[in-house]
Design a protein around this motif. Structure first.
Motif, mmCIF file in Angstrom:
data_model
loop_
_atom_site.group_PDB
_atom_site.id
_atom_site.type_symbol
_atom_site.label_atom_id
_atom_site.label_comp_id
_atom_site.label_asym_id
_atom_site.label_seq_id
_atom_site.Cartn_x
_atom_site.Cartn_y
_atom_site.Cartn_z
ATOM 1 N N ASP A 1 5.452 3.111 11.448
ATOM 2 C CA ASP A 1 4.327 2.175 11.513
ATOM 3 C C ASP A 1 3.106 2.999 11.887
ATOM 4 O O ASP A 1 2.875 3.268 13.062
ATOM 5 N N HIS B 1 3.667 -1.589 20.397
ATOM 6 C CA HIS B 1 4.903 -2.377 20.431
ATOM 7 C C HIS B 1 6.073 -1.442 20.194
ATOM 8 O O HIS B 1 5.899 -0.321 19.703
ATOM 9 N N THR C 1 4.649 2.242 19.295
ATOM 10 C CA THR C 1 3.395 2.608 18.645
ATOM 11 C C THR C 1 2.281 2.601 19.679
ATOM 12 O O THR C 1 2.304 1.822 20.627
ATOM 13 N N GLU D 1 -1.717 2.202 19.242
ATOM 14 C CA GLU D 1 -2.609 1.872 18.128
ATOM 15 C C GLU D 1 -3.852 1.100 18.551
ATOM 16 O O GLU D 1 -4.041 -0.047 18.151
ATOM 17 N N GLU E 1 -3.040 4.757 14.639
ATOM 18 C CA GLU E 1 -1.718 4.354 15.133
ATOM 19 C C GLU E 1 -0.693 5.451 14.904
ATOM 20 O O GLU E 1 -0.534 5.936 13.781
#
Ligand SMILES: [Mn+2]
Length: 490
Positions: A318, A402, A431, A433, A457
């Protein structure tokens, strides 16, 4: 035609296989002659595979099942992979096994169900799968899930060798579950047929405890999972490079060119994208989940690309980068970008074992708030006053990160005390971000800020002595981003 066949063949079918093929001939496939039906039964080679090696994560899935077994002694546990979902008429969405099932088995077969049957000293696991197609009763070529239509499946014996779990025919499972006595818990939301068979035996509250346990079990990643996340991040970095190389083509078309380019990398190196790619050029960057991706890509504006490759074993990256489409930040774009970078640096520095989960968010928010105050966007208020009132959130909008794993927002069912109010441990992956977003219609900021959105991120693994950035193959600092883009654009 069906009536005609019945008249010509009045005799009662002698075996179950005969009956089934008769029904198929008369139902979905009229016009199948007895000669063709007989012909299709035979003349096929035995392709059974022998001596298969277990899949690489078999030892890990066994340990994961052992932890689950220890948590719920004496109870039958039912974890379905899920079923195909209809897209339209007789076409379906591509199948993605439930995270819980794939985590515990390493398998991704549609309609599969893992059952942990309680024993005196733990549980016995069985995976329930559709076996290879029967060639005697016509299912091989007359049934929609026949192997002639959907491809060869593993036999139950092959699945046993690969997964290291005994395998049974899933078509006998619902009846067995409906008849079985004793306490049961099931993971809900994936297989309506299984849930219907258990409806009198389970409660929402007890099933939720199973879901919570499986979410919390995935907070700390094992060695296999960490390697998969690294693989996902490496493939994602190559996908971002692909995008930079085709920005001129995106300028000639739309954001869709970026979406499609990244998707190609995801499908070639992995299973899929882990979530809908956000390909947000210009003011679209201020829409947090911009996935329509149908807008223009213009030189002089920024591209916010938030995308992740999901590996073949279903672990996703991500990652977000905000890139100047023509390769060079304007002075204002750079000022905002560098503020977000500074906030991300502060956030990453707060990721270490023993730190509160909330620390990295607070660290990043403080930096962003100080910048907003410094730029005069908050009147006479101090950063402390702004943070107290939360006023920075007009432009920071979202949490700073998260958990990450098989789900992009991983471990979502974990309890607040173990996740948001919890403590970071080695093996957790999250992450970091931070972002700043100035909406195009925000009259409270100078006009030149409007329509600028920046997020950076990265995917950060908590290690024994701090952290490791799994997505560090992509540059983050503004000057390094520009040099990297110049190199790729050649
Ligand atoms: Mn994210």
């Amino acid at each position: 035609m069906a009536e005609e066949l019945t008249q010509e063949n009045p005799e009662t079918p002698e075996t179950e296989a005969e009956e089934t093929i008769e029904q198929r001939k008369n139902g979905l496939y009229p016009g199948v002659s007895d000669e063709l039906a007989a012909n299709m039964k035979s003349g096929w080679a035995d392709t059974e595979l022998h001596g298969l090696e277990p899949i690489p994560q078999a030892a890990h899935t066994a340990a994961r099942r052992a932890a689950l077994s220890a948590r719920f002694p004496g109870e039958r546990l039912v974890i379905p992979a899920g079923n195909l979902k209809t897209r339209s008429n007789d076409t379906e969405y591509s199948f993605r096994a439930s995270t819980e099932y794939a985590y515990l088995t390493g398998d991704q077969t549609q309609d599969g169900v893992l059952v942990l049957e309680p024993t005196e000293d733990g549980h016995e696991a069985t995976v329930h799968l559709l076996p290879r197609s029967n060639r005697e009763n016509g299912e091989f070529w007359l049934d929609g899930q026949g192997e002639l239509w959907v491809g060869r499946r593993h036999s139950l014996a092959e699945a046993e060798q690969l997964l290291g779990i005994p395998a049974k025919d899933v078509r006998e499972l619902t009846a067995a579950l409906a008849e079985a006595a004793g306490p049961v818990r099931a993971v809900r939301g994936h297989d309506a047929g299984i849930e219907a068979a258990l409806t009198d035996k389970v409660t929402a509250e007890r099933d939720e405890e199973l879901r919570v346990f499986l979410s919390e079990a995935r907070l700390v990643k094992d060695a296999f999972e960490i390697a998969e996340l690294q693989r996902a991040c490496d493939a994602t970095a190559r996908g971002f490079e692909d995008v930079v190389k085709v920005l001129d083509k995106a300028e000639a078309t739309s954001e869709r060119y970026i979406e499609g380019t990244f998707f190609l990398r995801a499908r070639v190196e992995g299973n899929d994208i882990g979530y809908g790619s956000i390909c947000a050029a210009g003011a679209h960057a201020t829409t947090l989940h911009w996935v329509r991706n149908d807008g223009p890509v213009r030189s002089g504006e920024l591209l916010l690309l938030d995308a992740g490759v999901e590996t073949n074993d279903l672990y996703t990256a991500d990652v977000t980068r905000t890139l100047p489409i023509n390769g060079t930040f304007t002075p204002l774009q750079r000022k905002i970008y560098d503020a977000v970078y500074e906030a991300q640096e502060a956030g990453i520095a707060a990721v270490k074992p023993g730190a509160a989960y909330r620390d990295f968010h607070d660290a990043a928010q403080r930096v962003l708030t100080e910048k907003l105050v410094e730029w005069g966007l908050l009147g006479d208020l101090t950063a402390d006053q702004v943070l107290e009132l939360g006023l920075q959130r007009r432009w920071t909008l979202h949490g700073t990160g998260h958990m990450l794993g098989m789900d992009v927002h991983d471990c979502a069912a974990a309890r607040t005390e173990t996740y948001v109010n919890g403590t970071l441990e080695p093996g957790m992956c999250l992450t970091v971000e931070p972002g700043l977003y100035f909406q195009a219609d925000d009259l409270t900021v100078p006009e030149e800020y409007r329509g600028i959105g920046v997020r950076i991120e990265d995917d950060i693994l908590v290690t024994e002595d701090g952290n490791r950035n799994l997505s560090d193959k992509l540059p983050r600092r503004s000057d390094e981003v520009e040099a990297w883009m110049a190199r790729l654009k050649g």
